[in-house]
Design a protein around this motif. Sequence first.
Motif, PDB file in Angstrom:
ATOM      1  N   LEU A  47      -8.415  37.546  13.224  1.00 47.79           N
ATOM      2  CA  LEU A  47      -9.051  36.327  13.711  1.00 47.79           C
ATOM      3  C   LEU A  47      -8.112  35.131  13.515  1.00 47.79           C
ATOM      4  CD1 LEU A  47     -11.830  36.048  14.949  1.00 47.79           C
ATOM      5  CD2 LEU A  47     -12.732  35.394  12.730  1.00 47.79           C
ATOM      6  N   VAL A  50      -5.284  35.041  16.074  1.00 46.57           N
ATOM      7  CA  VAL A  50      -5.669  34.495  17.390  1.00 46.57           C
ATOM      8  C   VAL A  50      -5.804  32.976  17.316  1.00 46.57           C
ATOM      9  CG1 VAL A  50      -7.388  34.546  19.233  1.00 46.57           C
ATOM     10  CG2 VAL A  50      -6.887  36.627  17.984  1.00 46.57           C
ATOM     11  N   THR A  51      -6.459  32.494  16.242  1.00 47.66           N
ATOM     12  CA  THR A  51      -6.686  31.038  16.175  1.00 47.66           C
ATOM     13  C   THR A  51      -5.376  30.282  15.962  1.00 47.66           C
ATOM     14  OG1 THR A  51      -7.302  31.330  13.869  1.00 47.66           O
ATOM     15  CG2 THR A  51      -9.091  31.089  15.416  1.00 47.66           C
ATOM     16  N   GLU A  52      -4.451  30.885  15.219  1.00 49.86           N
ATOM     17  CA  GLU A  52      -3.176  30.188  14.976  1.00 49.86           C
ATOM     18  C   GLU A  52      -2.264  30.208  16.196  1.00 49.86           C
ATOM     19  OE1 GLU A  52      -1.418  31.696  11.406  1.00 49.86           O
ATOM     20  OE2 GLU A  52      -2.782  30.541  10.138  1.00 49.86           O
ATOM     21  N   ASN A  53      -2.249  31.355  16.906  1.00 54.19           N
ATOM     22  CA  ASN A  53      -1.360  31.471  18.076  1.00 54.19           C
ATOM     23  C   ASN A  53      -2.029  31.029  19.370  1.00 54.19           C
ATOM     24  OD1 ASN A  53       0.910  32.666  16.679  1.00 54.19           O
ATOM     25  ND2 ASN A  53      -0.380  34.454  16.437  1.00 54.19           N
ATOM     26  N   GLY A  54      -3.342  30.964  19.349  1.00 50.70           N
ATOM     27  CA  GLY A  54      -4.085  30.572  20.539  1.00 50.70           C
ATOM     28  C   GLY A  54      -4.293  31.731  21.493  1.00 50.70           C
ATOM     29  N   LEU A  55      -3.437  32.741  21.358  1.00 51.74           N
ATOM     30  CA  LEU A  55      -3.454  33.858  22.310  1.00 51.74           C
ATOM     31  C   LEU A  55      -2.801  35.066  21.624  1.00 51.74           C
ATOM     32  CD1 LEU A  55      -2.256  33.144  25.881  1.00 51.74           C
ATOM     33  CD2 LEU A  55      -1.356  35.117  24.723  1.00 51.74           C
ATOM     34  N   MET A  56      -3.435  36.204  21.661  1.00 54.98           N
ATOM     35  CA  MET A  56      -2.869  37.380  20.979  1.00 54.98           C
ATOM     36  C   MET A  56      -3.293  38.654  21.707  1.00 54.98           C
ATOM     37  SD  MET A  56      -3.043  37.664  16.908  1.00 54.98           S
ATOM     38  CE  MET A  56      -2.557  39.119  16.051  1.00 54.98           C
ATOM     39  N   VAL A  57      -2.375  39.597  21.799  1.00 57.08           N
ATOM     40  CA  VAL A  57      -2.689  40.872  22.450  1.00 57.08           C
ATOM     41  C   VAL A  57      -2.921  41.918  21.356  1.00 57.08           C
ATOM     42  CG1 VAL A  57      -1.790  42.714  23.919  1.00 57.08           C
ATOM     43  CG2 VAL A  57      -1.361  40.339  24.520  1.00 57.08           C
ATOM     44  N   MET A  58      -4.089  42.519  21.362  1.00 58.95           N
ATOM     45  CA  MET A  58      -4.399  43.565  20.373  1.00 58.95           C
ATOM     46  C   MET A  58      -5.109  44.708  21.085  1.00 58.95           C
ATOM     47  SD  MET A  58      -5.775  41.491  17.050  1.00 58.95           S
ATOM     48  CE  MET A  58      -6.614  40.187  17.898  1.00 58.95           C
ATOM     49  N   ALA A  59      -4.858  45.923  20.598  1.00 59.95           N
ATOM     50  CA  ALA A  59      -5.501  47.069  21.248  1.00 59.95           C
ATOM     51  C   ALA A  59      -6.985  47.116  20.863  1.00 59.95           C
ATOM     52  CB  ALA A  59      -4.799  48.354  20.882  1.00 59.95           C
ATOM     53  N   PRO A  61      -8.964  45.542  17.719  1.00 58.18           N
ATOM     54  CA  PRO A  61      -8.870  44.860  16.423  1.00 58.18           C
ATOM     55  C   PRO A  61      -9.871  45.321  15.371  1.00 58.18           C
ATOM     56  CG  PRO A  61      -9.699  43.378  18.103  1.00 58.18           C
ATOM     57  CD  PRO A  61      -9.304  44.615  18.807  1.00 58.18           C
ATOM     58  N   PHE A 139     -14.804  40.306  19.070  1.00 59.24           N
ATOM     59  CA  PHE A 139     -13.764  41.340  19.117  1.00 59.24           C
ATOM     60  C   PHE A 139     -14.355  42.562  19.834  1.00 59.24           C
ATOM     61  CE2 PHE A 139     -11.224  39.826  15.194  1.00 59.24           C
ATOM     62  CZ  PHE A 139     -10.276  39.228  16.018  1.00 59.24           C
TER      63      PHE A 139
ATOM     64  N   SER B 158      -5.199  49.709  27.181  1.00 58.42           N
ATOM     65  CA  SER B 158      -6.247  49.597  26.151  1.00 58.42           C
ATOM     66  C   SER B 158      -6.144  48.273  25.393  1.00 58.42           C
ATOM     67  CB  SER B 158      -6.137  50.768  25.165  1.00 58.42           C
ATOM     68  OG  SER B 158      -4.953  50.641  24.409  1.00 58.42           O
ATOM     69  N   GLN B 159      -5.064  47.538  25.629  1.00 60.85           N
ATOM     70  CA  GLN B 159      -4.897  46.272  24.910  1.00 60.85           C
ATOM     71  C   GLN B 159      -5.758  45.171  25.522  1.00 60.85           C
ATOM     72  OE1 GLN B 159      -0.630  45.941  25.204  1.00 60.85           O
ATOM     73  NE2 GLN B 159      -0.352  46.729  23.134  1.00 60.85           N
ATOM     74  N   ILE B 160      -6.289  44.357  24.641  1.00 61.18           N
ATOM     75  CA  ILE B 160      -7.142  43.243  25.078  1.00 61.18           C
ATOM     76  C   ILE B 160      -6.422  41.944  24.733  1.00 61.18           C
ATOM     77  CG2 ILE B 160      -9.389  42.115  24.755  1.00 61.18           C
ATOM     78  CD1 ILE B 160     -10.524  44.859  23.955  1.00 61.18           C
ATOM     79  N   TYR B 162      -6.770  38.366  23.538  1.00 63.09           N
ATOM     80  CA  TYR B 162      -7.746  37.494  22.867  1.00 63.09           C
ATOM     81  C   TYR B 162      -7.276  36.049  22.925  1.00 63.09           C
ATOM     82  CZ  TYR B 162     -10.174  41.587  21.228  1.00 63.09           C
ATOM     83  OH  TYR B 162     -10.892  42.744  21.188  1.00 63.09           O
ATOM     84  N   ARG B 167      -7.404  28.084  27.502  1.00 59.90           N
ATOM     85  CA  ARG B 167      -5.952  28.367  27.450  1.00 59.90           C
ATOM     86  C   ARG B 167      -5.359  28.443  28.856  1.00 59.90           C
ATOM     87  NH1 ARG B 167      -3.560  27.489  22.550  1.00 59.90           N
ATOM     88  NH2 ARG B 167      -5.416  27.307  21.279  1.00 59.90           N
TER      89      ARG B 167
END
Lengths: 276, 336
Positions: A47, A50-59, A61, A139, B158-160, B162, B167
Amino acid sequence: MSKMGNRTNAIKVIARRDIKSTVNGLGIYVVASLAFLVAMLFVRSNLKGVTENGLMVMANPLNYPFFIAVIIGATYLALTSTMSVSRERDQGTLEVLFYGPIDSVAYVLAKFLEQLVTFLGLVIVYMVIFFVISILTNFGMDGSFLAMAGLSVLLAAAIVAFGLLLSTLCRSARTSVILLLVLLILFLAVDVVAGILNSMSAKDMSVTLVYIRVAVDMVNRGLQWISPFGYLNRGMLAIGLGSASLILGSIGASLLYTIVLLALAIRFLERRGVRK
Amino acid sequence: MLERQPYAHFYPDGFYAGVSEILVGDAAEKKFQEYRDAIEGYWQAVNDYRQAYAEYEQRMAEILEEVSQTGKTYTEDELPKPPEQPSPPIWYVTEATEAFIVNLPVGEYVIRTIDDQGRAVDGTEKKLKVFDKRRTGVGYQIIPESKWTRPVQSDDASQILYLEGTRTMYLKAFRESEYNQHDYLKMTSLEQPLAGAGATSAYMWVHETEVPNDTKVQILQGGKVVMEAEYKPYYVKQTPGYALGYEIVEFDPEADEFAGRRPSFEAVKLELEPGTYEIRAVDSSGRVLEGSVRDIRSVNVVPMWQLYVLSLLPLLVGLVVVVRRRRTRVVKSVTA
């Protein structure tokens, strides 16, 4: 009543007694809370990312925090089953039980069934809480989460069977508990380190890191058929690739692994006897 | 048994663009000749341009002198136009050379060179492994507006993605394939003995070609297309007063402010409000590119204490169970 009927009855009685004891004790609840607290640290980290980068790619989480919670829960159950077998032997309970219609097969299977049923209950609680976390954080919880929940039951079965095998192999409760913890930590450490090294860009790796990677890869490949986590990884990979044959193969391999461990546990219990 | 054949590498978008084709036989020699002709044509055009530019400068100097002497003014249409600078060919072709061209199905082989007597030449025996991709798909390079020099990648379906809050991002889509990391790195860095070592069980996505510029990105919400964005050129403008130190603006080749400049990148711009979306790339005929679907979700920033309280729920239940059990025992013992 036939021998099979007696055995089934004995399994039911022992398993029911132990499940009742587990549910009425505080231990399983403390472990569930501890598992969630540790899992929350990973959720928090995701979490924060995401909040620090503004945008994050995760499979997925929530999959890794769930995996951590599963490991803690399954390890606790394996430890309790290991300790209960050793304690019952030390206190003479095992000997008394075996004067009745209970044999090694019934005893080991009852212990296994008890832990498996408890774990199923734990997984349901995990899923409910993770579902709430998913709603709170947004998430995603996709099919791979459910698949992981399903595979975690196989993982727990393998870990519990592993614990039972160690408890029948070792002379004292302390030895079996220490051995179980050391081996599980080793298996997990190799699995995690191999995962981290595999996710790193190999192009910019230093020579030292390349040699570490080669060594870890070799150990990991060797442990793939011994470590319960190896079976989980194969299952997750098969689900990721969407290959039905690989999924069935990994489930079959995991079941076979558990059956072999249980068979060995029964064999060692018969060889060692039930006296302390 | 293979014989030597002439071959050349053809880079349609330039040597550094990464995309290349192998031309074999006459086609290789023909293409290389075509390239040499294009280069010679370019130098000829450069010579013509220099000459024309010198004439233009001389004519301008004469006009200036005339203006200063006579005071006669010229309209813009009366002034001579400067010659247009020629552009060099972007494409590139290597010189055709002869080699044994191997094209084999997936498998492990041993190769060796034999002399005209049919005897194996010492030291020429080598292992050859032909491998294939495990999966194919469409990968995205996501350039956040707030950190344009630090793009993030989404290679696996499968990656999302966030997001936090509203933005703006720029997407570039690539055709990609997933290979065994050990095999791929061994192939691309054969000169490095440690390339791919220890990576036999790892897989990696490789971006192969960027999707054509007429590809569009659709944004879906609840299964319905709510927005469609297309590739456009963008320019990163340095702005000292601006908080980020730069501003990303659409590049207009006709505008005076971009004269003599090139776009910083070409991508699809997405401006998303908080919510849950799905994106996909579609080709010019509207067909969804396989493996291009991704989910986008905005996270809810929940206070951490809520999650920790949630974690303590099982403990609370456990305490209730234990207390109730003890009370039941006390009641039973009193009754007895």
